[in-house]
Design a protein around this motif. Structure first.
Motif, PDB file in Angstrom:
ATOM      1  N   ILE A 484      36.814  25.294  87.092  1.00 17.13           N
ATOM      2  CA  ILE A 484      37.602  26.467  86.689  1.00 17.13           C
ATOM      3  C   ILE A 484      39.034  26.069  86.337  1.00 17.13           C
ATOM      4  O   ILE A 484      39.607  26.537  85.341  1.00 17.13           O
ATOM      5  CB  ILE A 484      37.595  27.525  87.819  1.00 17.13           C
ATOM      6  CG1 ILE A 484      36.191  28.116  87.965  1.00 17.13           C
ATOM      7  CG2 ILE A 484      38.607  28.637  87.537  1.00 17.13           C
ATOM      8  CD1 ILE A 484      36.011  28.982  89.192  1.00 17.13           C
ATOM      9  N   CYS A 485      39.616  25.184  87.155  1.00 13.11           N
ATOM     10  CA  CYS A 485      40.968  24.693  86.852  1.00 13.11           C
ATOM     11  C   CYS A 485      41.005  23.974  85.508  1.00 13.11           C
ATOM     12  O   CYS A 485      41.995  24.077  84.761  1.00 13.11           O
ATOM     13  CB  CYS A 485      41.450  23.751  87.955  1.00 13.11           C
ATOM     14  SG  CYS A 485      41.851  24.584  89.501  1.00 13.11           S
ATOM     15  N   GLY A 486      39.935  23.261  85.188  1.00 17.94           N
ATOM     16  CA  GLY A 486      39.850  22.601  83.891  1.00 17.94           C
ATOM     17  C   GLY A 486      39.840  23.594  82.752  1.00 17.94           C
ATOM     18  O   GLY A 486      40.504  23.397  81.722  1.00 17.94           O
ATOM     19  N   LEU A 487      39.090  24.703  82.917  1.00 24.47           N
ATOM     20  CA  LEU A 487      39.054  25.750  81.882  1.00 24.47           C
ATOM     21  C   LEU A 487      40.427  26.381  81.708  1.00 24.47           C
ATOM     22  O   LEU A 487      40.880  26.626  80.579  1.00 24.47           O
ATOM     23  CB  LEU A 487      38.024  26.814  82.262  1.00 24.47           C
ATOM     24  CG  LEU A 487      36.553  26.372  82.258  1.00 24.47           C
ATOM     25  CD1 LEU A 487      35.661  27.494  82.782  1.00 24.47           C
ATOM     26  CD2 LEU A 487      36.110  25.970  80.846  1.00 24.47           C
ATOM     27  N   ILE A 488      41.102  26.651  82.828  1.00 25.52           N
ATOM     28  CA  ILE A 488      42.439  27.249  82.765  1.00 25.52           C
ATOM     29  C   ILE A 488      43.421  26.297  82.088  1.00 25.52           C
ATOM     30  O   ILE A 488      44.236  26.700  81.251  1.00 25.52           O
ATOM     31  CB  ILE A 488      42.923  27.616  84.181  1.00 25.52           C
ATOM     32  CG1 ILE A 488      42.036  28.709  84.779  1.00 25.52           C
ATOM     33  CG2 ILE A 488      44.384  28.071  84.150  1.00 25.52           C
ATOM     34  CD1 ILE A 488      42.319  29.006  86.238  1.00 25.52           C
ATOM     35  N   PHE A 489      43.333  25.009  82.458  1.00 24.24           N
ATOM     36  CA  PHE A 489      44.206  24.004  81.852  1.00 24.24           C
ATOM     37  C   PHE A 489      44.002  23.929  80.345  1.00 24.24           C
ATOM     38  O   PHE A 489      44.960  23.896  79.573  1.00 24.24           O
ATOM     39  CB  PHE A 489      43.920  22.645  82.499  1.00 24.24           C
ATOM     40  CG  PHE A 489      44.614  21.487  81.830  1.00 24.24           C
ATOM     41  CD1 PHE A 489      45.968  21.279  82.001  1.00 24.24           C
ATOM     42  CD2 PHE A 489      43.903  20.583  81.033  1.00 24.24           C
ATOM     43  CE1 PHE A 489      46.614  20.207  81.385  1.00 24.24           C
ATOM     44  CE2 PHE A 489      44.525  19.514  80.420  1.00 24.24           C
ATOM     45  CZ  PHE A 489      45.891  19.331  80.598  1.00 24.24           C
ATOM     46  N   ALA A 490      42.737  23.935  79.923  1.00 24.00           N
ATOM     47  CA  ALA A 490      42.435  23.845  78.492  1.00 24.00           C
ATOM     48  C   ALA A 490      42.869  25.089  77.732  1.00 24.00           C
ATOM     49  O   ALA A 490      43.263  25.008  76.558  1.00 24.00           O
ATOM     50  CB  ALA A 490      40.936  23.607  78.303  1.00 24.00           C
ATOM     51  N   ALA A 491      42.851  26.237  78.405  1.00 28.48           N
ATOM     52  CA  ALA A 491      43.134  27.499  77.717  1.00 28.48           C
ATOM     53  C   ALA A 491      44.621  27.821  77.624  1.00 28.48           C
ATOM     54  O   ALA A 491      45.056  28.431  76.631  1.00 28.48           O
ATOM     55  CB  ALA A 491      42.400  28.640  78.425  1.00 28.48           C
ATOM     56  N   GLY A 492      45.404  27.441  78.622  1.00 21.59           N
ATOM     57  CA  GLY A 492      46.769  27.952  78.629  1.00 21.59           C
ATOM     58  C   GLY A 492      47.879  27.001  78.987  1.00 21.59           C
ATOM     59  O   GLY A 492      49.025  27.445  79.179  1.00 21.59           O
ATOM     60  N   PHE A 493      47.630  25.693  79.096  1.00 23.58           N
ATOM     61  CA  PHE A 493      48.680  24.793  79.557  1.00 23.58           C
ATOM     62  C   PHE A 493      49.020  23.697  78.545  1.00 23.58           C
ATOM     63  O   PHE A 493      49.678  22.726  78.904  1.00 23.58           O
ATOM     64  CB  PHE A 493      48.277  24.157  80.887  1.00 23.58           C
ATOM     65  CG  PHE A 493      48.441  25.081  82.063  1.00 23.58           C
ATOM     66  CD1 PHE A 493      49.590  25.053  82.812  1.00 23.58           C
ATOM     67  CD2 PHE A 493      47.451  25.994  82.381  1.00 23.58           C
ATOM     68  CE1 PHE A 493      49.759  25.904  83.897  1.00 23.58           C
ATOM     69  CE2 PHE A 493      47.598  26.859  83.452  1.00 23.58           C
ATOM     70  CZ  PHE A 493      48.757  26.825  84.223  1.00 23.58           C
ATOM     71  N   GLU A 494      48.596  23.858  77.315  1.00 23.71           N
ATOM     72  CA  GLU A 494      48.834  22.806  76.328  1.00 23.71           C
ATOM     73  C   GLU A 494      50.330  22.567  76.114  1.00 23.71           C
ATOM     74  O   GLU A 494      50.798  21.424  76.139  1.00 23.71           O
ATOM     75  CB  GLU A 494      48.169  23.148  74.997  1.00 23.71           C
ATOM     76  CG  GLU A 494      48.378  22.079  73.929  1.00 23.71           C
ATOM     77  CD  GLU A 494      47.637  22.352  72.641  1.00 23.71           C
ATOM     78  OE1 GLU A 494      47.699  21.512  71.723  1.00 23.71           O
ATOM     79  OE2 GLU A 494      46.989  23.424  72.541  1.00 23.71           O
ATOM     80  N   SER A 495      51.094  23.624  75.897  1.00 18.99           N
ATOM     81  CA  SER A 495      52.513  23.466  75.584  1.00 18.99           C
ATOM     82  C   SER A 495      53.289  22.862  76.754  1.00 18.99           C
ATOM     83  O   SER A 495      54.114  21.963  76.563  1.00 18.99           O
ATOM     84  CB  SER A 495      53.121  24.811  75.192  1.00 18.99           C
ATOM     85  OG  SER A 495      52.982  25.746  76.251  1.00 18.99           O
ATOM     86  N   SER A 496      53.022  23.314  77.986  1.00 19.95           N
ATOM     87  CA  SER A 496      53.740  22.775  79.139  1.00 19.95           C
ATOM     88  C   SER A 496      53.339  21.327  79.402  1.00 19.95           C
ATOM     89  O   SER A 496      54.175  20.500  79.777  1.00 19.95           O
ATOM     90  CB  SER A 496      53.485  23.638  80.375  1.00 19.95           C
ATOM     91  OG  SER A 496      52.102  23.649  80.711  1.00 19.95           O
TER      92      SER A 496
END
Length: 896
Positions: A484-496
């Motif tokens: 789940i953390c991987g999905l969240i990382f892929a979906a919303g943390f690219e810019s940071s």
């Protein structure tokens, strides 16, 4: 081991595959050897690109180490002194490498096994394959000793050797690591055997295994292995004390271990007595002069305490707590050096560094498999309280992790750094992660074993008892959260994420390159997270079906093995960077510069050094027996590094100070770019374009001087930094000479000789004849002669003739242990001169001067090593005979 421990390790494990008739397809006695054979085959395939395809790994460490092969293999005395880098240093004592130690019989036998593989495959990597096989076999038999099934034991062995942090050892040229750690699981195996029965054979085998580990020569790895053993023994002792059981068995084991370690040390005494002798004078065993001197008043501090610079140097490669995520996603911090083809390289494949963590650089993430780690959770939760071995392995893993943090979380590291003897000499705290590579597969095995027990005992997830369900739920929740953390990382943390990478040390790539590189790093991190997360979900799904008896034990464990191998193979294979076979045959191709230097040496008969700043490979000149003032080796002489710290801005490899060139007898300076100031080179390479410049101010290898001054080492170093004197005329020593010396006029004679040569080329040039006027005639009538007539690694012969008593300065590194000077066979005192070099007082007349390097500690160690090898081998033979006699007696009793 306690009764409870025995109970918890004797599990329902997969049964051997049977034929229709009910008999195993493979007889029981052949199944374990077959498993080891399969592990060897697995390793052979994994490293095939560097074995079958005729290539090896071209890392800088591997190649720089190969440059000493000819030096080590040269005929003559066993090489102790290494003259080809840094102006000379103890090579054997620094563990730089060693020629064949034929007196060490046990290790020689193992080495011949590696050489046999090297000969078969004609590959240096195959030579190291033997150590990986020994390591894998040790892990396998250790788990078999703990009553684990063959498939689970195979899982552990494969996970250990395919883990990226272990597989990469041979790829980056850290060959001493597998040579040291290969026997660690076997040591644990033998300790378990000794707990069962303390026989002579078992004790001797343990001593031999300990000796092979010590012979590997990586002291830091040996220390971590020792810590693992200590934790294991302490936990076992405390467990037995708490249960009021036979704790004397552990005390007995500790005694046996100490005795075996003592014998192992004595069998390696030549190496370790030499190391202990050198350590005090090396960068690993003494503080830098810059830290020993108070900069405000230039007064020296003799406290001898560890300094901040010591700490910074030792902790440079510290792991950080946030890099723990790399154990599950190896690309989160960029992995290391990876293949790249894209806009930056015109779609040409190359290798670039993508690591952006806190360490200076990293070749590859120490990844040990997310599937392994998640399964280890089951083993820890289920058996930490009830199984002392699981408890010991868990504590060992925690210890290794905490030590790896170094300065970033120093709560444990600082205790060892400041209070544990010699620990401050170690570098790279992150190396302690080897303990996780060792313990996590073992703990995962107990996790798999627990699942097998649950399936057989309950047959349904719903029927699991509270303790069992807790361990399984922790596993399921951890896997789910990771995905789940991987999905969240892929979906919303690219810019940071890209912002973090852009503000990391990778910003050295520049504003034009970095924006094209950061998306690649991010995509790799996302790709790994999704792929590994999916594998873990599959393992979790298989686990659920297995507990509910939808899968057989064999099918389940084979599937887990396959998924684990896919996971580790995929990641560890990224670090593969083999080069073609031609480079292995000639790793240092002969260049026209090599030809120029060697031809000039033959014509002049002069012994001198060069300062090669054009070479892309450290130590490469040593391959052709050319002495370079530069080089690479971490444990160099302290006096040399002190000069580098003060004169060369702290460089650890390249001498950039011209005064230091002169002192070190550097006749030629080789550069890749042409020097400014209109200086013309003597030669330019037609192959590399490098330039060879003559250094007219260089000091001869041995020469007389006119005057002597006495000063402390810091003052001398400052005078060198300020170019405050002419080293051809004046020499600085740190104590009064035992006898007076008079001016030699050697420098004046040298100047007149240069004037003569110039006049021969151009008769119109005029010089001031003040030198002749001052001397009352030709300077050559007064100047003594010095000739280096013989030069070997550990022996220098110099012939002199003079009309008075002079000071002879020798451009060789000062090392107070081992080097002795003789004048016509009579020993004379060597003075520490010009901070780091040697001098002796030579009386008038003709003399034969000899410098000899001998090590009493090495000679004593060699005698002890040979003697105790013989003793242990004889004890091994006796032990085998006693075991045979015992078996024969048992057989006869059973027959009767």
């Amino acid at each position: 081991m306690s009764k409870d421990n025995k109970h918890t390790t004797q599990r329902n494990v997969p049964k051997p595959v049977a034929s229709p008739a009910g008999k195993p397809l493979i007889p029981e006695k052949y199944q374990n050897p077959l498993a080891v054979l399969l592990l060897g085959l697995l390793l052979l395939i994994f490293f095939s690109s560097a074995i079958f395809n005729g290539s090896f790994y071209g890392s800088s460490d591997a190649i720089s180490g190969a440059s000493f092969e000819k030096y080590l293999d040269a005929p003559g005395e066993f090489p102790l002194w290494q003259p080809y880098i840094f102006g000379g240093m103890p090579g054997f004592g620094a563990m730089m490498g060693a020629a064949e130690r034929h007196w060490d019989i046990t290790v020689t036998i193992v080495h011949y096994g590696g050489l046999f593989l090297k000969t078969i495959f004609n590959s240096q990597t195959a030579n190291m394959l033997i150590w990986y096989i020994i390591l894998a076999a040790g892990m396998y038999y250790l788990m078999r000793q703990h009553k684990q099934g063959k498939l689970i034991s195979f899982f552990v062995a494969a996970a250990m050797v395919l883990g990226t942090g272990v597989a990469i050892w041979v790829m980056i040229g850290h060959n001493s690591k597998p040579m040291t750690f290969a026997t660690v699981p076997w040591i644990f195996f033998m300790m378990e055997k000794i707990k069962e029965r303390c026989s002579l054979l078992n004790i001797v085998v343990l001593a031999i295994l300990m000796h092979i580990m010590l012979a590997g020569g990586h002291v830091q790895m040996e220390f971590y292995a020792g810590c693992a053993v200590a934790i294991y023994l302490i936990v076992d002792l405390l467990t037995l004390l708490a249960k009021k059981e036979n704790w004397m068995s552990v005390i007995k084991l500790v005694g046996v271990f100490v005795i075996a370690t003592g014998f192992a040390f004595l069998m390696s005494a030549d190496r370790y007595l030499s190391v202990l002798e050198y350590n005090t004078y090396s960068t690993r065993g003494s503080a830098p002069i810059t830290e020993r001197v108070h900069s405000d008043n230039n007064e020296k501090s003799v406290s001898g305490k560890l300094t901040q610079k010591d700490y910074e140097y030792a902790t440079m490669w510290s792991n950080s707590p946030d890099e723990m995520i790399d154990m599950f996603n190896p690309s989160y911090h960029g992995f290391g050096r990876v293949k790249y083809s894209g806009q930056l390289t015109g779609n040409q494949e190359t290798r670039i560094s993508t690591y952006w963590g806190q360490k200076p650089f990293e070749d590859a993430t120490p990844y040990m498999g997310a599937t392994v780690l998640f399964l280890a959770l089951i083993g820890i939760v289920r058996y930490f309280k009830s199984n002392s071995f699981v408890m010991a392995m868990t504590i060992t893993a925690a210890f290794g992790l905490l030590i790896s943090f170094g300065y970033t979380f120093p709560i444990l590291y600082d205790v060892f750094f400041y209070h544990f003897p010699k620990f401050s000499s170690f570098r790279a705290p992150s190396m302690s992660l080897v303990l996780l590579h060792f313990t996590m597969p073992i703990l995962a095995a107990f996790g798999l074993s627990a699942l097998c027990e649950m399936r057989e005992k309950f047959g349904s997830y719903k029927q699991l008892q509270k303790e069992d369900k807790l361990s399984v739920n922790v596993f399921f929740i951890a896997v789910g959260l990771f995905f789940i953390c991987g999905l969240i990382f892929a979906a919303g943390f690219e810019s940071s994420y890209i912002s973090d990478v852009s503000n990391s040390p990778l910003r050295q790539y520049g504003e034009q390159v970095l924006p094209m590189l950061t998306p690649v790093i991010y995509d790799n991190a996302v790709s790994d997270w999704m792929f590994i997360g999916l594998l873990c979900l599959i393992v979790a799904g298989l686990t659920y079906f297995f507990i509910n008896r939808k899968l057989t034990s064999q099918s389940f464990i084979i599937c887990v093995i396959l998924l684990m191998v896919i996971d580790l193979w995929r990641v560890s294979n990224r670090a593969m960077d083999p080069v073609d076979k031609q480079m292995e045959a000639t790793p240092f191709p002969r260049t026209d510069i090599i030809d120029y230097i060697q031809q000039e040496q033959r014509e002049t008969g002069e012994r001198y050094r060069i300062c090669d700043m054009s070479s892309q490979v450290a130590n490469s000149d040593a391959y052709y027996f050319i002495e370079n003032v530069n080089g690479y080796f971490p444990a160099k002489l302290r006096v040399f590094q002190d000069m580098m710290d003060v004169l060369c801005d702290g460089s650890t490899s390249t001498v950039t100070n011209p005064f230091m060139w002169n002192l070190m007898n550097a006749k030629y300076i080789i550069t890749s770019q042409k020097l400014s100031g209109g200086i013309e080179p003597m030669f330019q390479s037609q192959q590399s374009g490098a330039y060879v410049y003559y250094n007219p101010s260089y000091c001869k290898r041995a020469y007389f001087i006119d005057s002597v001054k006495v000063a402390d080492d810091w003052t001398i170093l400052q005078n060198i930094k300020k170019n405050a004197y002419n080293p051809k005329v004046v020499a600085y020593v740190e104590k009064e000479l035992a006898a007076q010396v008079v001016p030699s006029h050697s420098y004046s004679a040298e100047m007149l000789e240069i004037q003569k040569l110039i006049r021969e080329r151009d008769s119109t040039v005029e010089f001031d004849d003040s030198l002749n006027a001052i001397l009352g005639g030709d300077a050559n009538e007064f100047a003594p002669t010095v000739k280096v007539s013989e030069y070997k690694n550990e022996y220098i012969k110099i012939e002199t003739e003079s009309n008075a008593q002079h000071l002879l300065v020798v451009s060789e590194m000062y090392y107070p242990i081992g080097w002795k000077a003789y004048i016509d066979g009579t020993e004379t005192e060597i003075y520490k001169t010009n901070f780091a070099f040697r001098s002796i007082v030579v009386p008038s007349g003709e003399h034969k001067i000899e410098f000899k390097f001998t090590s009493d500690k090495f000679e004593l160690g060699r005698t002890l090593s040979a003697a105790f090898n013989i003793v242990v081998i004889l004890a091994l033979i006796v032990g085998i005979l006693l075991e045979r006699k015992k078996k024969k007696t048992i057989t006869n009793n059973q027959t009767n």
